[in-house]
Motif scaffolding. Structure first.
Motif, short mmCIF file in Angstrom:
data_model
loop_
_atom_site.label_atom_id
_atom_site.label_comp_id
_atom_site.label_asym_id
_atom_site.label_seq_id
_atom_site.Cartn_x
_atom_site.Cartn_y
_atom_site.Cartn_z
N THR A 94 -26.00 21.44 85.97
CA THR A 94 -26.69 22.25 86.97
C THR A 94 -27.91 22.79 86.24
OG1 THR A 94 -24.54 22.89 87.86
CG2 THR A 94 -26.44 24.12 88.65
N LEU A 95 -28.99 22.00 86.31
CA LEU A 95 -30.17 22.35 85.51
C LEU A 95 -30.54 23.81 85.67
CD1 LEU A 95 -32.29 19.13 86.01
CD2 LEU A 95 -30.93 19.78 84.04
N PRO A 96 -30.84 24.48 84.62
CA PRO A 96 -31.04 24.00 83.25
C PRO A 96 -29.80 24.08 82.38
CG PRO A 96 -31.75 26.26 83.35
CD PRO A 96 -31.23 25.89 84.73
N THR A 97 -28.62 24.26 82.95
CA THR A 97 -27.42 24.42 82.14
C THR A 97 -26.44 23.25 82.32
OG1 THR A 97 -26.28 25.67 83.85
CG2 THR A 97 -27.54 26.95 82.25
N VAL A 98 -25.57 23.11 81.35
CA VAL A 98 -24.48 22.14 81.42
C VAL A 98 -23.21 22.90 81.07
CG1 VAL A 98 -23.53 19.98 80.58
CG2 VAL A 98 -26.01 20.29 80.64
N LYS A 99 -22.21 22.78 81.95
CA LYS A 99 -20.93 23.42 81.62
C LYS A 99 -19.89 22.33 81.40
CE LYS A 99 -19.17 24.33 86.26
NZ LYS A 99 -18.68 25.34 87.18
N TYR A 100 -18.99 22.61 80.47
CA TYR A 100 -17.98 21.64 80.07
C TYR A 100 -16.59 22.22 80.29
CZ TYR A 100 -21.70 19.07 77.78
OH TYR A 100 -22.85 18.37 77.53
N CYS A 101 -15.65 21.32 80.53
CA CYS A 101 -14.25 21.69 80.62
C CYS A 101 -13.41 20.52 80.13
CB CYS A 101 -13.86 22.08 82.05
SG CYS A 101 -14.00 20.75 83.24
N ILE A 102 -12.15 20.79 79.88
CA ILE A 102 -11.23 19.73 79.46
C ILE A 102 -10.96 18.82 80.66
CG2 ILE A 102 -8.84 19.30 78.76
CD1 ILE A 102 -9.21 21.26 76.64
N HIS A 103 -10.98 17.54 80.42
CA HIS A 103 -10.66 16.55 81.46
C HIS A 103 -9.13 16.45 81.49
CE1 HIS A 103 -10.29 12.83 83.64
NE2 HIS A 103 -11.60 12.77 83.82
N GLN A 104 -8.51 17.16 82.41
CA GLN A 104 -7.05 17.32 82.40
C GLN A 104 -6.29 16.00 82.47
OE1 GLN A 104 -5.17 19.95 81.72
NE2 GLN A 104 -7.04 21.09 81.33
N GLU A 105 -6.71 15.09 83.32
CA GLU A 105 -6.00 13.82 83.45
C GLU A 105 -6.00 13.04 82.14
OE1 GLU A 105 -6.38 9.61 85.88
OE2 GLU A 105 -7.34 11.38 86.72
N ASN A 106 -7.17 12.96 81.50
CA ASN A 106 -7.26 12.23 80.23
C ASN A 106 -6.59 13.00 79.10
OD1 ASN A 106 -8.54 10.11 81.44
ND2 ASN A 106 -10.58 10.73 80.82
N TRP A 107 -6.64 14.33 79.16
CA TRP A 107 -5.98 15.13 78.13
C TRP A 107 -4.47 14.88 78.19
CZ3 TRP A 107 -7.18 17.01 73.77
CH2 TRP A 107 -6.38 17.95 73.14
N ASN A 108 -3.92 14.84 79.40
CA ASN A 108 -2.49 14.55 79.55
C ASN A 108 -2.15 13.14 79.07
OD1 ASN A 108 -1.87 17.10 80.54
ND2 ASN A 108 -2.26 16.51 82.65
N LYS A 109 -3.05 12.21 79.33
CA LYS A 109 -2.85 10.83 78.85
C LYS A 109 -2.85 10.82 77.32
CE LYS A 109 -4.68 6.16 79.28
NZ LYS A 109 -5.68 5.30 79.91
N ALA A 110 -3.78 11.54 76.70
CA ALA A 110 -3.85 11.61 75.24
C ALA A 110 -2.57 12.20 74.67
CB ALA A 110 -5.07 12.42 74.80
N LYS A 111 -2.09 13.28 75.27
CA LYS A 111 -0.86 13.90 74.80
C LYS A 111 0.30 12.92 74.86
CE LYS A 111 -0.90 17.62 77.39
NZ LYS A 111 -0.56 18.94 77.97
N GLY A 112 0.39 12.16 75.94
CA GLY A 112 1.46 11.18 76.08
C GLY A 112 1.36 10.06 75.06
N LEU A 113 0.15 9.55 74.84
CA LEU A 113 -0.04 8.47 73.87
C LEU A 113 0.29 8.94 72.46
CD1 LEU A 113 -3.33 6.81 75.19
CD2 LEU A 113 -1.04 5.81 75.18
N PHE A 114 -0.16 10.15 72.10
CA PHE A 114 0.15 10.68 70.77
C PHE A 114 1.66 10.93 70.63
CE2 PHE A 114 -4.41 11.73 70.35
CZ PHE A 114 -4.63 11.22 69.07
N ALA A 115 2.28 11.46 71.66
CA ALA A 115 3.73 11.71 71.61
C ALA A 115 4.49 10.40 71.41
CB ALA A 115 4.19 12.42 72.88
#
Length: 106
Positions: free
Chosen positions: A72-93
């Motif tokens: 949202t010019l001039p700023t960029v906000k970030y957050c955790i991508h929950q779906e991929n974060w859950n996928k990462a947790k599962g793969l690491f587990a």
């Protein structure tokens, strides 16, 4: 599970692991985990790195799919991508569980 599915999972896990392979990226994820979102400018005031370096680390996390950004010019906000974060947790587990089984055999 087919060989292709296994290879795809290994590739995805390696991508997540690479993205997690720097202390600043861990700090970014820890920061985002405690908030619903965070602006690039706010992060650059907190983290002890240049804005351009921060952008590189954010891009690495974003390319791996662990975070997402909204422009949202001039700023960029970030957050955790929950779906991929859950996928990462599962793969690491799964990965660490499999290693534990191998450790028990040897």
């Amino acid at each position: 599970m087919s060989k292709k599915e296994l290879a795809d999972q290994q590739e995805q896990l390696a991508r997540f692991a690479k993205a997690l392979g720097h202390p600043i990226r861990i700090a970014i994820l820890e920061m985002l985990a405690t908030r619903s979102c965070c602006y690039h400018g706010d992060m650059s005031e907190i983290l002890p790195i240049a804005k351009s370096t921060l952008s590189q680390h954010l891009n690495e996390l974003k390319d791996a799919g662990l975070i997402q950004g909204t422009i949202t010019l001039p700023t960029v906000k970030y957050c955790i991508h929950q779906e991929n974060w859950n996928k990462a947790k599962g793969l690491f587990a799964d990965f660490f569980t499999q290693l534990q089984k191998t450790e028990d055999i040897c």
